[in-house]
Design a protein around this motif. Structure first.
Motif, PDB file in Angstrom:
ATOM      1  N   ALA A  48      18.692 -12.313  -3.721  1.00  0.00           N
ATOM      2  CA  ALA A  48      19.039 -11.600  -5.474  1.00  0.00           C
ATOM      3  C   ALA A  48      18.512 -10.286  -5.142  1.00  0.00           C
ATOM      4  CB  ALA A  48      18.487 -12.558  -6.045  1.00  0.00           C
ATOM      5  N   HIS A  49      17.988  -9.276  -5.737  1.00  0.00           N
ATOM      6  CA  HIS A  49      17.736  -8.333  -6.232  1.00  0.00           C
ATOM      7  C   HIS A  49      18.937  -7.190  -7.306  1.00  0.00           C
ATOM      8  CE1 HIS A  49      20.737  -5.724  -3.215  1.00  0.00           C
ATOM      9  NE2 HIS A  49      20.822  -7.183  -3.042  1.00  0.00           N
ATOM     10  N   LEU A  68      23.022  -5.181   1.964  1.00  0.00           N
ATOM     11  CA  LEU A  68      22.236  -4.994   3.116  1.00  0.00           C
ATOM     12  C   LEU A  68      20.852  -5.240   2.723  1.00  0.00           C
ATOM     13  CD1 LEU A  68      24.080  -1.326   3.101  1.00  0.00           C
ATOM     14  CD2 LEU A  68      23.694  -2.922   4.837  1.00  0.00           C
ATOM     15  N   VAL A  69      20.964  -6.107   1.509  1.00  0.00           N
ATOM     16  CA  VAL A  69      19.665  -6.465   0.882  1.00  0.00           C
ATOM     17  C   VAL A  69      19.925  -7.509   1.052  1.00  0.00           C
ATOM     18  CG1 VAL A  69      17.748  -6.024  -0.515  1.00  0.00           C
ATOM     19  CG2 VAL A  69      18.653  -3.949  -0.143  1.00  0.00           C
ATOM     20  N   PRO A  70      18.805  -8.384   1.317  1.00  0.00           N
ATOM     21  CA  PRO A  70      19.033  -9.774   1.123  1.00  0.00           C
ATOM     22  C   PRO A  70      18.713 -10.659  -0.001  1.00  0.00           C
ATOM     23  CG  PRO A  70      16.866  -9.596   3.382  1.00  0.00           C
ATOM     24  CD  PRO A  70      18.225  -8.776   2.867  1.00  0.00           C
ATOM     25  N   ASP A 128       0.705  -0.865   0.059  1.00  0.00           N
ATOM     26  CA  ASP A 128      -0.399  -0.636   0.171  1.00  0.00           C
ATOM     27  C   ASP A 128       0.640   0.773  -0.136  1.00  0.00           C
ATOM     28  OD1 ASP A 128      -1.398   1.806   0.543  1.00  0.00           O
ATOM     29  OD2 ASP A 128      -2.714   1.227   2.113  1.00  0.00           O
ATOM     30  N   LEU A 129       0.915   1.802  -0.877  1.00  0.00           N
ATOM     31  CA  LEU A 129       1.798   3.443  -0.966  1.00  0.00           C
ATOM     32  C   LEU A 129       1.282   4.426  -0.443  1.00  0.00           C
ATOM     33  CD1 LEU A 129       3.510   2.780  -4.419  1.00  0.00           C
ATOM     34  CD2 LEU A 129       4.258   2.279  -2.614  1.00  0.00           C
ATOM     35  N   VAL A 137      12.496  -6.156  -2.539  1.00  0.00           N
ATOM     36  CA  VAL A 137      13.114  -7.081  -1.089  1.00  0.00           C
ATOM     37  C   VAL A 137      13.987  -6.567  -0.170  1.00  0.00           C
ATOM     38  CG1 VAL A 137      15.091  -9.128  -1.121  1.00  0.00           C
ATOM     39  CG2 VAL A 137      13.774  -8.607  -3.292  1.00  0.00           C
ATOM     40  N   GLU A 138      13.276  -6.251   0.980  1.00  0.00           N
ATOM     41  CA  GLU A 138      13.970  -5.539   2.079  1.00  0.00           C
ATOM     42  C   GLU A 138      15.232  -6.524   2.981  1.00  0.00           C
ATOM     43  OE1 GLU A 138      11.700  -3.597   5.151  1.00  0.00           O
ATOM     44  OE2 GLU A 138      10.170  -4.319   4.079  1.00  0.00           O
ATOM     45  N   GLY A 139      16.197  -5.383   3.131  1.00  0.00           N
ATOM     46  CA  GLY A 139      17.076  -5.742   4.853  1.00  0.00           C
ATOM     47  C   GLY A 139      16.567  -6.256   5.872  1.00  0.00           C
ATOM     48  N   ALA A 168      16.713   0.405   3.195  1.00  0.00           N
ATOM     49  CA  ALA A 168      18.052  -1.358   2.496  1.00  0.00           C
ATOM     50  C   ALA A 168      16.891  -1.877   1.867  1.00  0.00           C
ATOM     51  CB  ALA A 168      18.982  -1.609   3.816  1.00  0.00           C
ATOM     52  N   PHE A 169      16.353  -1.419   1.354  1.00  0.00           N
ATOM     53  CA  PHE A 169      15.211  -2.088  -0.184  1.00  0.00           C
ATOM     54  C   PHE A 169      15.514  -2.142  -1.415  1.00  0.00           C
ATOM     55  CE2 PHE A 169      13.210   2.481  -0.436  1.00  0.00           C
ATOM     56  CZ  PHE A 169      13.271   1.752  -1.748  1.00  0.00           C
ATOM     57  N   ASN A 170      15.316  -2.647  -2.287  1.00  0.00           N
ATOM     58  CA  ASN A 170      15.974  -2.250  -3.809  1.00  0.00           C
ATOM     59  C   ASN A 170      14.354  -3.841  -4.179  1.00  0.00           C
ATOM     60  OD1 ASN A 170      16.826  -2.279  -5.742  1.00  0.00           O
ATOM     61  ND2 ASN A 170      18.451  -3.370  -6.308  1.00  0.00           N
ATOM     62  N   ILE A 171      13.797  -3.086  -5.722  1.00  0.00           N
ATOM     63  CA  ILE A 171      13.650  -4.263  -6.754  1.00  0.00           C
ATOM     64  C   ILE A 171      14.172  -5.621  -7.539  1.00  0.00           C
ATOM     65  CG2 ILE A 171      11.739  -2.636  -6.761  1.00  0.00           C
ATOM     66  CD1 ILE A 171      12.510  -2.188  -9.257  1.00  0.00           C
ATOM     67  N   LYS A 172      14.002  -6.125  -7.488  1.00  0.00           N
ATOM     68  CA  LYS A 172      14.291  -8.168  -7.911  1.00  0.00           C
ATOM     69  C   LYS A 172      13.043  -7.583  -9.205  1.00  0.00           C
ATOM     70  CE  LYS A 172      14.519 -12.817  -7.733  1.00  0.00           C
ATOM     71  NZ  LYS A 172      14.883 -14.192  -6.661  1.00  0.00           N
ATOM     72  N   SER A 202       8.149   6.306  -3.020  1.00  0.00           N
ATOM     73  CA  SER A 202       6.698   5.357  -2.016  1.00  0.00           C
ATOM     74  C   SER A 202       6.897   4.577  -1.959  1.00  0.00           C
ATOM     75  CB  SER A 202       5.692   5.163  -3.988  1.00  0.00           C
ATOM     76  OG  SER A 202       4.686   6.510  -4.136  1.00  0.00           O
ATOM     77  N   ILE A 203       7.608   3.548  -2.268  1.00  0.00           N
ATOM     78  CA  ILE A 203       8.037   2.274  -1.654  1.00  0.00           C
ATOM     79  C   ILE A 203       9.007   2.516  -0.074  1.00  0.00           C
ATOM     80  CG2 ILE A 203       9.369  -0.239  -1.773  1.00  0.00           C
ATOM     81  CD1 ILE A 203       8.863   0.571  -4.862  1.00  0.00           C
ATOM     82  N   ASN A 261      12.904   2.286   5.624  1.00  0.00           N
ATOM     83  CA  ASN A 261      13.681   1.076   5.718  1.00  0.00           C
ATOM     84  C   ASN A 261      14.766   1.306   4.570  1.00  0.00           C
ATOM     85  OD1 ASN A 261      15.851  -0.613   5.887  1.00  0.00           O
ATOM     86  ND2 ASN A 261      14.607  -2.360   5.463  1.00  0.00           N
ATOM     87  N   LYS A 276       9.719  -7.635  -7.649  1.00  0.00           N
ATOM     88  CA  LYS A 276       9.286  -7.813  -6.412  1.00  0.00           C
ATOM     89  C   LYS A 276      10.337  -6.746  -5.297  1.00  0.00           C
ATOM     90  CE  LYS A 276      10.594 -11.730  -3.048  1.00  0.00           C
ATOM     91  NZ  LYS A 276      11.051 -12.519  -2.108  1.00  0.00           N
ATOM     92  N   ALA A 288       6.318   3.242   2.202  1.00  0.00           N
ATOM     93  CA  ALA A 288       5.609   1.759   2.850  1.00  0.00           C
ATOM     94  C   ALA A 288       6.524   1.084   3.513  1.00  0.00           C
ATOM     95  CB  ALA A 288       5.115   1.368   1.344  1.00  0.00           C
ATOM     96  N   VAL A 289       8.094   1.046   3.610  1.00  0.00           N
ATOM     97  CA  VAL A 289       8.857   0.741   4.667  1.00  0.00           C
ATOM     98  C   VAL A 289       8.972   0.958   5.507  1.00  0.00           C
ATOM     99  CG1 VAL A 289       8.810  -1.521   2.347  1.00  0.00           C
ATOM    100  CG2 VAL A 289      10.894  -0.074   2.906  1.00  0.00           C
TER     101      VAL A 289
END
Lengths: 216, 216
Positions: free
Chosen positions: B147-148, B143-145, A179-180, A214-216, B208-212, B198-199, B206, A212, B202-203
């Motif tokens: 694959a991404h 820092l992001v677990p 949800d953004l 992906v969050e740390g 430490a995120f990325n997209i895969k 925006s992401i 944080n 997808k 929503a997180v």
């Protein structure tokens, strides 16, 4: 659920077919009555077809599957704010404009189609979602293996719950829906499109992809 | 490798520290000689600091870590096309503009910073990459677990190989690097930023995120 779909292009009819398979009551609406593609599809799928206004009238949920740059016009033709008042309006459109020969967005950066629709029809409960994947993946997320992310944005929490419920029927796990926040989130969702097109080229035209988070 | 970094903000110095830890020869360049932050950092990391021109002169690889909307100006101050000719120029910048009080991109849709730089300095070998993640993740993808995905775009295949090699030193697996083709690919990479923001919200902030990219 009684669902009205605006737009009889590939995306609109992909929604129609999937929703009929899920046993929803579907009316697809076209700009002009008697649109041959819509008539043929409706006959084959025990669904109704008519004008944009026919699709909205009586629907509990309206799906905007028209081209983004014409979405406000189409919804105006459908009866505008009085016809849409109180209804959940799922906007899956993108403001793709190929009129100059190369792809550009007809609106971006400081505005978006989702926001334009919410401003034009203030009593509609607009939710932006699904525009970040190909039509086939929208209604059948299992075409992409494993977990991948779908975004939702909108001002009305209950409307978002209705949409997340519909996403669940399509196969989107609730944990994969991010949800953004309010409808301004549609700006980022629409501006992702040029990256989507670049990724599509990089994966050799395979439309069955998504991202997808992906969050740390 | 002798690497020049333009920009002494958080991103520039994050690159500097990581590259020094990898034992590269680093010069950070600031708009004005004697920038206190740059001097202090250089002393602490056995690196050099100087003007933009000092950072470019003698470097085999140049990293643009200035703010995107000022990148062409900074590279002009660094000596422009003659100084950059033949060099790999890794552009990690984003055209973020907060001057109106809300975030917007200073260029988008039909152009991008990556393209502006390549046009302004035609003999530089511009590669866009890393701008789609926070600075900490750029140089430390673990820092992001799991694959991404990291994107690269640029006109020069050899320059992209050099950059993918550097990404590998940071920890980006070659299989997770997606080549988006020529430098026009930077348009999508920069227009992703509003969705990134925006992401991030929503997180819950944080970074430490990325997209895969997930493919069916």
């Amino acid at each position: 659920m009684r669902i009205g779909i605006l737009g009889t292009g590939t995306v609109g009819l992909t929604f129609g077919t999937r929703l009929r398979n899920l046993d929803h009551d579907v009316t697809v609406g076209a700009r002009e009555l008697g649109n041959p593609r819509a008539v043929e599809w409706a006959e084959a799928h025990a669904a109704a077809c008519g004008t944009f206004a026919d699709a909205v009238s009586g629907a509990e949920l309206v799906i905007n599957a028209t081209a983004g740059q014409y979405a406000v016009d189409a919804l105006e033709m459908a009866g505008g704010n009085p016809a849409l008042a109180g209804k959940v309006l799922l906007d899956v459109s993108n403001p793709l404009d190929f009129s100059t020969g190369e792809m550009r967005l007809s609106v971006c950066n400081t505005d978006s189609v989702g926001e334009q629709i919410q401003r034009a029809f203030p009593d509609a409960r607009v939710v932006k979602s699904l525009n970040t994947v190909n039509g086939s993946v929208m209604v059948e997320p299992s075409l992409v293996p494993g977990a991948h992310t779908m975004f939702v944005a909108g001002n009305d929490a209950d409307a978002k719950r209705v949409v997340v419920g519909l996403l669940g029927e399509f196969g989107w796990a609730a944990k994969d829906v991010l949800d953004l926040g309010d409808i301004t989130g549609s700006r980022g969702m629409e501006m992702y499109l040029p990256l989507w097109v670049s990724i599509l080229r990089a994966v050799d035209g395979n439309l069955a992809f998504n991202i997808k988070v992906v969050e740390g």
